[in-house]
Design a protein around this motif. Sequence first.
Motif, mmCIF file in Angstrom:
data_model
loop_
_atom_site.group_PDB
_atom_site.id
_atom_site.type_symbol
_atom_site.label_atom_id
_atom_site.label_comp_id
_atom_site.label_asym_id
_atom_site.label_seq_id
_atom_site.Cartn_x
_atom_site.Cartn_y
_atom_site.Cartn_z
ATOM 1 N N VAL A 28 0.801 -1.293 0.211
ATOM 2 C CA VAL A 28 -0.179 0.287 -0.393
ATOM 3 C C VAL A 28 0.854 0.954 -0.008
ATOM 4 O O VAL A 28 0.776 2.223 -0.052
ATOM 5 N N GLU A 29 1.632 1.290 0.809
ATOM 6 C CA GLU A 29 2.510 2.354 0.937
ATOM 7 C C GLU A 29 3.872 2.580 -0.602
ATOM 8 O O GLU A 29 3.619 3.590 -0.754
ATOM 9 N N ARG A 30 3.943 1.479 -1.416
ATOM 10 C CA ARG A 30 4.469 1.632 -2.280
ATOM 11 C C ARG A 30 3.201 2.406 -3.967
ATOM 12 O O ARG A 30 3.155 2.918 -4.402
ATOM 13 N N GLN A 31 1.746 2.079 -3.287
ATOM 14 C CA GLN A 31 1.128 2.109 -4.551
ATOM 15 C C GLN A 31 0.164 3.798 -4.064
ATOM 16 O O GLN A 31 -0.580 3.655 -5.113
ATOM 17 N N ILE A 32 0.649 4.410 -3.032
ATOM 18 C CA ILE A 32 -0.299 5.496 -2.280
ATOM 19 C C ILE A 32 0.473 6.545 -3.617
ATOM 20 O O ILE A 32 0.320 7.944 -3.518
ATOM 21 N N VAL A 33 2.003 6.083 -4.125
ATOM 22 C CA VAL A 33 2.866 7.744 -4.989
ATOM 23 C C VAL A 33 2.150 8.005 -6.306
ATOM 24 O O VAL A 33 1.519 6.823 -7.173
ATOM 25 N N ALA A 34 1.786 8.843 -6.307
ATOM 26 C CA ALA A 34 1.068 10.073 -7.028
ATOM 27 C C ALA A 34 1.628 11.312 -8.006
ATOM 28 O O ALA A 34 1.531 11.396 -6.276
ATOM 29 N N ASP A 35 1.858 11.957 -8.959
ATOM 30 C CA ASP A 35 1.817 13.428 -8.633
ATOM 31 C C ASP A 35 0.045 13.464 -9.440
ATOM 32 O O ASP A 35 0.384 15.107 -9.517
ATOM 33 N N VAL A 36 -0.623 12.941 -8.562
ATOM 34 C CA VAL A 36 -2.640 13.245 -9.284
ATOM 35 C C VAL A 36 -2.925 12.764 -8.097
ATOM 36 O O VAL A 36 -2.557 12.191 -7.292
ATOM 37 N N PRO A 37 -4.464 13.256 -8.059
ATOM 38 C CA PRO A 37 -4.735 12.623 -6.734
ATOM 39 C C PRO A 37 -5.750 11.533 -6.293
ATOM 40 O O PRO A 37 -5.775 10.757 -7.734
ATOM 41 N N ASP B 180 -12.100 -6.764 2.196
ATOM 42 C CA ASP B 180 -11.489 -6.355 1.023
ATOM 43 C C ASP B 180 -11.396 -4.656 0.559
ATOM 44 O O ASP B 180 -10.286 -3.799 1.316
ATOM 45 N N SER B 181 -12.103 -3.860 0.275
ATOM 46 C CA SER B 181 -11.725 -2.798 0.032
ATOM 47 C C SER B 181 -11.410 -2.186 1.321
ATOM 48 O O SER B 181 -10.510 -0.825 2.032
ATOM 49 N N SER B 182 -12.222 -2.231 2.308
ATOM 50 C CA SER B 182 -12.278 -1.376 3.720
ATOM 51 C C SER B 182 -10.885 -2.018 4.065
ATOM 52 O O SER B 182 -9.689 -0.636 5.097
ATOM 53 N N ALA B 183 -10.242 -3.088 4.251
ATOM 54 C CA ALA B 183 -8.383 -3.269 4.067
ATOM 55 C C ALA B 183 -7.304 -2.531 3.755
ATOM 56 O O ALA B 183 -7.011 -1.640 4.409
ATOM 57 N N ILE B 184 -8.085 -2.254 2.127
ATOM 58 C CA ILE B 184 -6.814 -1.174 1.297
ATOM 59 C C ILE B 184 -6.953 -0.049 2.236
ATOM 60 O O ILE B 184 -5.651 1.168 2.731
ATOM 61 N N THR B 185 -8.157 1.018 2.275
ATOM 62 C CA THR B 185 -8.625 1.994 2.220
ATOM 63 C C THR B 185 -8.221 2.368 3.825
ATOM 64 O O THR B 185 -7.626 3.401 3.856
ATOM 65 N N ALA B 186 -8.125 2.007 5.244
ATOM 66 C CA ALA B 186 -7.728 1.822 5.995
ATOM 67 C C ALA B 186 -6.223 2.101 6.241
ATOM 68 O O ALA B 186 -5.705 3.083 6.674
ATOM 69 N N LEU B 187 -5.464 1.090 5.377
ATOM 70 C CA LEU B 187 -4.140 0.984 5.574
ATOM 71 C C LEU B 187 -2.895 2.238 4.861
ATOM 72 O O LEU B 187 -2.423 2.608 5.004
ATOM 73 N N ALA B 188 -4.111 2.225 3.871
ATOM 74 C CA ALA B 188 -3.959 3.725 3.000
ATOM 75 C C ALA B 188 -3.910 5.002 4.046
ATOM 76 O O ALA B 188 -2.938 6.154 3.883
ATOM 77 N N ALA B 189 -4.900 4.969 4.253
ATOM 78 C CA ALA B 189 -4.983 6.176 5.280
ATOM 79 C C ALA B 189 -3.906 5.904 6.267
ATOM 80 O O ALA B 189 -3.935 7.318 6.768
ATOM 81 N N SER C 68 -0.969 5.183 6.345
ATOM 82 C CA SER C 68 0.295 5.392 5.758
ATOM 83 C C SER C 68 0.200 6.816 5.148
ATOM 84 O O SER C 68 1.290 7.692 5.283
ATOM 85 N N MET C 69 -1.161 7.079 5.057
ATOM 86 C CA MET C 69 -0.575 8.550 4.560
ATOM 87 C C MET C 69 -0.704 9.793 5.516
ATOM 88 O O MET C 69 0.020 10.359 5.868
ATOM 89 N N ARG C 70 -1.444 9.225 6.719
ATOM 90 C CA ARG C 70 -0.957 10.078 7.741
ATOM 91 C C ARG C 70 0.344 10.352 8.062
ATOM 92 O O ARG C 70 0.661 11.258 8.577
ATOM 93 N N ARG C 71 0.824 9.210 8.652
ATOM 94 C CA ARG C 71 2.495 8.936 8.888
ATOM 95 C C ARG C 71 3.364 9.971 7.366
ATOM 96 O O ARG C 71 4.296 10.081 7.973
ATOM 97 N N GLN C 72 2.832 9.900 6.745
ATOM 98 C CA GLN C 72 3.945 10.468 5.746
ATOM 99 C C GLN C 72 3.220 12.015 5.493
ATOM 100 O O GLN C 72 3.596 13.326 4.656
ATOM 101 N N LYS D 145 0.254 13.330 4.166
ATOM 102 C CA LYS D 145 -0.405 12.723 3.435
ATOM 103 C C LYS D 145 -1.935 13.440 3.590
ATOM 104 O O LYS D 145 -2.428 14.410 2.306
ATOM 105 N N GLY D 146 -2.520 14.296 4.695
ATOM 106 C CA GLY D 146 -3.391 14.758 4.604
ATOM 107 C C GLY D 146 -4.708 12.834 4.562
ATOM 108 O O GLY D 146 -4.106 11.611 4.382
ATOM 109 N N ALA D 147 -6.115 13.860 4.538
ATOM 110 C CA ALA D 147 -6.263 11.997 4.835
ATOM 111 C C ALA D 147 -6.698 11.052 3.179
ATOM 112 O O ALA D 147 -6.972 12.048 2.360
ATOM 113 N N VAL D 148 -7.599 10.394 3.296
ATOM 114 C CA VAL D 148 -7.665 8.995 1.477
ATOM 115 C C VAL D 148 -9.299 10.502 2.069
ATOM 116 O O VAL D 148 -9.782 10.291 2.843
ATOM 117 N N ARG D 149 -8.958 10.123 0.108
ATOM 118 C CA ARG D 149 -10.306 10.259 0.112
ATOM 119 C C ARG D 149 -10.997 8.955 -0.616
ATOM 120 O O ARG D 149 -10.271 8.056 -1.267
#
Length: 616
Positions: free
Chosen positions: A249-258, A268-277, A279-283, A285-289
Motif C-alpha cells: 500500500v505504501e508503494r501504491q499511494i505514490v502519485a503526482d495526481v489526486p 477487502d476494500s476496507s482493509a486497503i482504505t484503512a491501511l492507505a489512511a 500510511s498517508m497520515r504517517r507521511q 499527506k492528509g486524509a484518504v478520499r
Amino acid sequence: MCGIAGWVSFERDLREQRAIAEAMTETMALRGPDAGGLWLDQHVALGHRRLSIIDLEGGSQPMAAERDGRSVACLVYTGEVYNFRELRAELQGLGHAFRTRSDTEVVLHAYLQWGETMVDRLNGMYAFAMWDAREERLLLVRDRMGVKPLYYYPLPDGALFGSEPKAILAHPQAKRRVTADGLREMLDLVKTPEAAVFAGMHEVRPGQAVSVDRRGLRKRRYWQLEAREHADDLPATIRRVRELLDDIVERQIVADVPLCSLLSGGLDSSAITALAAISMRRQGKGAVRSFSVDFVKHGTDFAADFLRGSPDAPFVRDLAAHAGTEHREILLQSRELADPALRAAVLGAQDLPPAYWGDMLPSLYKLFEAIRAQSTVALSGESADELFGGYRWFHDDSAIAADTFPWLAGTSGSFFDGRSLLAPELLNRLDMAGFRRDSYAQALAETPRLASDTPKERRMREISHMHLTRLVQALLDRKDRMSMAVGLEVRVPFCDHRLVEYVFNAPWSMKHFDGREKSLLRAACRDALPESILQRVKSPYPATQDPAYEKALREGLIRVLDDARSPALPLLDKTAAWKLLDRPFGKTSAPPERAGLEMALGLDEWLRHHQAALDL
C-alpha cells in the motif's frame, strides 16, 4: 496509465504508413486522454496515448534511448512499476543517467542494462512493447498477474499489438472474424490463457514475454505460480501478510495526481482504505478520499438474495468514520443503466458483449466517471476473494467436489449462465459442455502441487490456482476496461506478486483457521478495522433491484425480436425469448433469466457495433 499500439513489418517501410499507425493509436485515446505520440522507423511503428500519473512533464512517450547519435531502443509502456525508485538508484550506480523522474525511463534503462531478464526485477502492473533497433526485435511484456491487458496479431512479415483488440482491429490486415472457439470464450465465464475472441488474435499471458523478429515469434513465461512448502506458523503468517500489505500500500499511494480508494464496506476494500489512511497520515499527506456506489432507494428497499445479505451503505459509513476518510457516496438511478448511449460506451470499452456482469458494467462506468472528476488514481480491493478464499463456493463441499470450476457449479453457476435464450442447435454445435470440460482439464493440468499436500490441501490448491489464473483475469479485465474508458487508473494491491506467491502457498487450514472466509486477511488487518467490518459476511458488488432496469432489458429484447435485421436473431431461441417476456416480473428476475436477457442484448449490440463476421 496509458494505451499502446503498434506494428512491426520486416517487408515494408513503415515510415510511409503513418496514417494507419495513427488510426491504431487513436483508438486508445480514452485510455490516454492527456497526450499522444508516434515513433516510426523502417520496420516498426510504436504509438502511445498517455494518462499522466508520475512526472507529468517528463514522462512523454514513445521514449527512445540513443547512443552515438542513433536510436538503440524505443519503449511504449502502460502501467506503474512500484519499485522504480530502487531500480533507478541501482541503475545510476551502474552509470546510467536519467533525464526524467518517470518509471517509464527506468524500464527503458533497465532493458539497456539487463536485456529481457529485466522483467524479473519489476514489481508492478504493466504492459509494454520494447523495440530493440540493434537486433530489430520487438518485445511484448505483460505483468505477472495480468492487471494490464495486451494483445497481438501475428502477420506473415511481423505482428500488430495493442492494449485492447480495437487497436489491432483498426489495421486493415486484421479481420473482424469470430469462429466457434471465439464464441465459446464469450459464452462461458472461464478466461482461457492467451485466447482472444477474434480469430488470429492472441492475448499476452500474465507473466509472459513475446518476442518478434525476422526469425518469427517466440513466447516465454518469466513468472508463474509455484508450489512451495510454507514454513511459517499461523502467527508468523498473519504478521507476514500484514508486513506485505503495509509495504504494498505504501508503494501504491505514490502519485503526482489526486488519489483515492474504492470503498464498498466489505473486508477487502476496507482493509486497503484503512491501511492507505494509516500510511498517508504517517507521511503527512492528509486524509484518504474514498468513494462508494449504491442505488437510489437501496437504503430503504434493499432485499437480501443468494449473493448479497446486506446493503453496503452502513458498513461504508462505519469504515469512513473509523479511518477518517473524506468520503463521497455515488448514487445511481437504476433505469439510466439501460440507457442506449451508456450501453454503447460500455460496449466500446469492453470490446465484448457485456453479458455476465449485467448492470455491473454500466454502474462501474458511471462510478468511475464520477470519481474521475475528482481523482486520477484509485486503490481497489479487487482479487482478495480469489487470493484469500472469500467466495462462498470455497466453503461449499458440493462446489469443492464438483468436477468443474467451482464458480460454475450448482446454484452459484446459475448467476453466470447467460445461455438460456440461445438457440439449442447453436449450443449443440458449439458443444459448450465439452468446451468447459476441456478448459477445466487444462486448468487442473497447470496446477503446481506438493507431494506433502493432503487430499484436502491438494484440492484447495487446485481451486485457488483456478481462481488466480482463470476467474481473476475476467475480473481484472472488467475493472481495467471500465476505468480506463474514463481515464481513471485503478491499482490493485492484492495483485502484488509477492503477496500472491506467499498466500497461495499458505495451507488452506490457515486461510480459514477461524471457520470463516478470508481468515488470514481479517486477522492481519484486525487492528485497522471497526468490529462491524470484521464481522461482516462477504457481499459482492451491488446490483440494482429496481424493476425499471429489468423492464428496460425486456423492451430491448422485444426490439431485437421484432427486427428481422437483428444480427443476433439467428443465434436466439425465439420461442424461449417470447415465453420469458410473457412472464410477470418483479424486483429481480431469476439469475438465468437476467443473465439470458443480458447475453441476448449484448450479443446483438456487439455484432452491430463491431460488424464481426461469425464463422461457425
